[in-house]
Scaffold this active site. Structure first.
Site, short mmCIF file in Angstrom:
data_model
loop_
_atom_site.label_atom_id
_atom_site.label_comp_id
_atom_site.label_asym_id
_atom_site.label_seq_id
_atom_site.Cartn_x
_atom_site.Cartn_y
_atom_site.Cartn_z
N LYS A 193 0.83 -1.21 0.00
CA LYS A 193 0.00 0.00 0.00
C LYS A 193 0.86 1.26 0.00
CE LYS A 193 -3.71 0.11 2.59
NZ LYS A 193 -4.62 0.26 3.76
N GLU A 229 10.15 -5.69 3.74
CA GLU A 229 10.33 -7.02 3.17
C GLU A 229 9.93 -7.03 1.69
OE1 GLU A 229 8.90 -7.53 7.49
OE2 GLU A 229 8.41 -6.27 5.76
N GLY A 235 -5.10 -5.19 5.81
CA GLY A 235 -4.28 -6.08 5.01
C GLY A 235 -4.78 -7.51 4.99
N ARG A 236 -5.18 -8.04 6.15
CA ARG A 236 -5.60 -9.44 6.22
C ARG A 236 -7.02 -9.64 5.69
NH1 ARG A 236 -4.72 -7.08 10.92
NH2 ARG A 236 -6.32 -6.88 12.54
N GLU A 289 -3.97 -12.18 14.34
CA GLU A 289 -3.60 -10.77 14.24
C GLU A 289 -4.79 -9.88 14.60
OE1 GLU A 289 -0.38 -9.12 11.42
OE2 GLU A 289 -2.27 -8.59 10.44
N HIS A 344 -2.08 -38.62 10.55
CA HIS A 344 -0.84 -39.38 10.73
C HIS A 344 0.23 -38.54 11.41
CE1 HIS A 344 -2.00 -42.95 8.35
NE2 HIS A 344 -2.80 -42.08 7.75
N LYS A 349 9.15 -4.35 14.39
CA LYS A 349 9.61 -3.66 13.17
C LYS A 349 10.50 -2.46 13.53
CE LYS A 349 5.54 -4.77 10.33
NZ LYS A 349 4.40 -4.20 9.58
#
Length: 547
Positions: A214, A220, A275-276, A361, A392, A511
């Site tokens: 954005k 990153e 964002g999510r 979050e 399993h 951050k």
């Protein structure tokens, strides 16, 4: 269990109905679901709900009709309906950032006005949707050519968090709808091995990059984007060619232009899109490229159908509300610390990863929306994997461990690949696991010889709760419904816990400290400004790095 000492009666978990739930909990906590099923032949009909193409069976939960009545009253005390209406109306319910929460507007297929600051946002939403559809069709048709005149073959989405997890999950889930030529790749990890290895497999002449940030400053994402840009220019040489191979999902036109991307190929979204919760926006460009505009609109249609159900259905017959209340029941009364998400569908293998961010979050918080430290459990740990693989691996812990772990089992009834025998085995295991978790196995049922230890290791206590979610078929429409179902479940739980589910201040400190530490990694002098552990680790890294 929640504490009510010195309680605020305006908070649901400090209310008289919570006290009533605690009293009720004492009467049902040791009741086995075997008894509940034996006493009620209509338990499935009583505790199941069909909404569109999704069936929810919540009968294998440690609940009675009184439980659900009291839990619905808890939702009423929390004013879930009122908060729901405020969200859909565009009120700024994200109080710490002063923002509306309107991912629902992105899939508002009724196109009814949605007002933010006295402005209808729907024209802008529709314009961006139209633009990404037009662009995607150019790439999909082969009309969009790279700098040597070749059509695009590979598309790389560079993002992090919601700019990666949502699109990646949907891309995997909708494999049957994918374009036959285009291949999608997703780069998010700042570990250089990720981007380096991925680019080694690609041809710069036929690769398109989507840089999803954005602000166009996310460390990153931009580090990976600049590496990809350098890799591309090693082959293309001329910066003018960047415009044919890089597009942006951003709102920072100046930074996008400086990068070399044509601002005409910048697709924006808004601060009321978290964002999510952003896969429905231009962040979903990689989805549109992969499955086409028609299927992306079907995804939005399905989400809108669940939005409509959530907005209009009574709380007691409301699927997201029911799932949310069951989660509160186990977290705040039974003391469950986690929730397993177990899709019996290879294409939904990334759904647990996606929901980890969406849920943890959002509700992984210990300060409520009033700025008070909570004295009750909030967001659970979300985890899981595809069902058969889980059987399993970690199902042993769920069946016979000492922890109570509620689980959501998810499956599509229709087999998409034509391998019906495989799917029948899958379905049989899906059904058997929910039954085994509920029933367990008694000591008497384990007796096969006259000699047994005091307690057979084959004893399963059972009484482990689960929900079964059956999709008629895994399609863009039902996937949209499923994702929206969990989004609204998270919202309801946040309201009951009196949280702002739409900020994430907990990730900011790390951050900030990372930006402080990064230059110290190359400093000349030993670092002494942190705690002894961090100082020691930084100096150890510096010593080895310099060698």
């Amino acid at each position: 269990m929640p504490s009510t000492v010195g309680s605020n009666p305006q908070i649901a978990l400090h209310s008289p109905v919570c006290d009533a739930l605690q009293v009720h909990f004492q009467t049902v906590r040791d009741v086995h679901m075997r008894e509940l099923f034996a006493a009620d032949a209509l338990r499935f009909e009583r505790f199941s709900l069909q909404t569109g193409d999704i069936l929810l069976d919540y009968s294998k939960n440690r609940i009675t009709e009184e439980t659900m009545q009291l839990l619905v009253q808890l939702a009423e005390v929390a004013d879930v309906a009122g908060w729901r209406n405020r969200m859909f109306a565009g009120e700024k319910i994200n109080n710490t950032e002063g923002r509306a929460v309107l991912h629902t507007a992105l899939r508002n297929r009724s196109n009814t006005p949605v007002m933010v600051d006295d402005e209808d946002v729907m024209p802008a939403v529709n314009k961006v949707l139209e633009r990404i559809g037009v662009f995607a069709e150019q790439v999909r048709s082969g009309a969009w050519l790279g700098f040597t005149g070749k059509p695009i073959v590979d598309v790389v989405n560079i993002g992090i968090g919601g700019s990666d997890l949502g699109p990646h999950m949907v891309y995997q889930a909708l494999k049957v709808c994918r374009h036959p030529r285009l291949k999608m790749h997703f780069i998010s990890n700042i570990d250089g091995a990720h981007v380096k290895e991925k680019l080694e497999t690609l041809d710069p002449e036929t690769t398109l990059f989507i840089v999803a940030s954005k602000t166009f400053t996310t460390q990153e994402t931009m580090t990976n984007a600049h590496y990809a840009r350098g890799w591309f220019l090693q082959h293309a040489h001329e910066k003018a060619h960047i415009a044919r191979h890089f597009v942006a999902v951003s709102t920072n036109e100046e930074a996008v232009t400086d990068f070399g991307i044509d601002p005409g190929n910048m697709f924006g979204f808004w601060d009321w899109v978290g964002g999510r919760y952003s896969l429905w926006s231009a962040i979903g460009l990689s989805i549109v490229l992969a499955v086409g505009e028609k299927n992306f609109l079907a995804l939005l249609d399905g989400a809108h159908a669940m939005d409509t159900h959530f907005r209009d259905a009574p709380l007691a017959q409301n699927m997201p509300v029911i799932l949310a209340l069951l989660g509160v029941w186990y977290s705040n009364f039974f003391g469950a610390e986690s929730q397993a998400v177990l899709p019996y569908d290879h294409y939904l293998r990334s759904l647990p990863l996606y929901l980890q961010q969406a849920d943890m979050e959002s509700n992984g918080k210990s300060v409520d929306r009033d700025g008070q430290v909570v004295d009750y459990s909030t967001g659970p740990i979300i985890w899981g994997t595809t069902g058969i693989n889980g059987q399993h691996a970690f199902y042993q812990l769920i069946h016979q461990g000492t922890r109570l772990i509620p689980a959501d089992f998810i499956i599509s009834v229709t087999e998409p690949s034509g391998m019906q025998e495989h799917h029948d085995i899958l379905m049989a295991n899906f059904l058997a696991q929910t039954e085994a978790l509920m029933r367990g196995r008694t000591q008497q049922e384990c007796l096969t010889t006259g000699v047994t230890p005091p307690i057979s290791p084959k004893v399963f206590a059972g009484n482990h709760p689960s929900n079964a979610l059956l999709l008629n078929e895994l399609t863009p429409y039902t996937l949209g419904m499923l994702i929206a179902l969990y989004e609204h479940k998270i919202f309801v739980q946040g309201i009951i816990w009196n949280l702002n589910s739409y900020d994430q201040w907990g990730v900011e400190l790390g951050k900030q400290l990372a930006k402080r530490i990064q230059p110290e990694l190359v400093a000349e002098d030993s670092v002494k400004t942190h705690d002894a552990s961090t100082n020691g680790l930084i100096n150890h890294y510096r010593q080895l790095r310099n060698k």
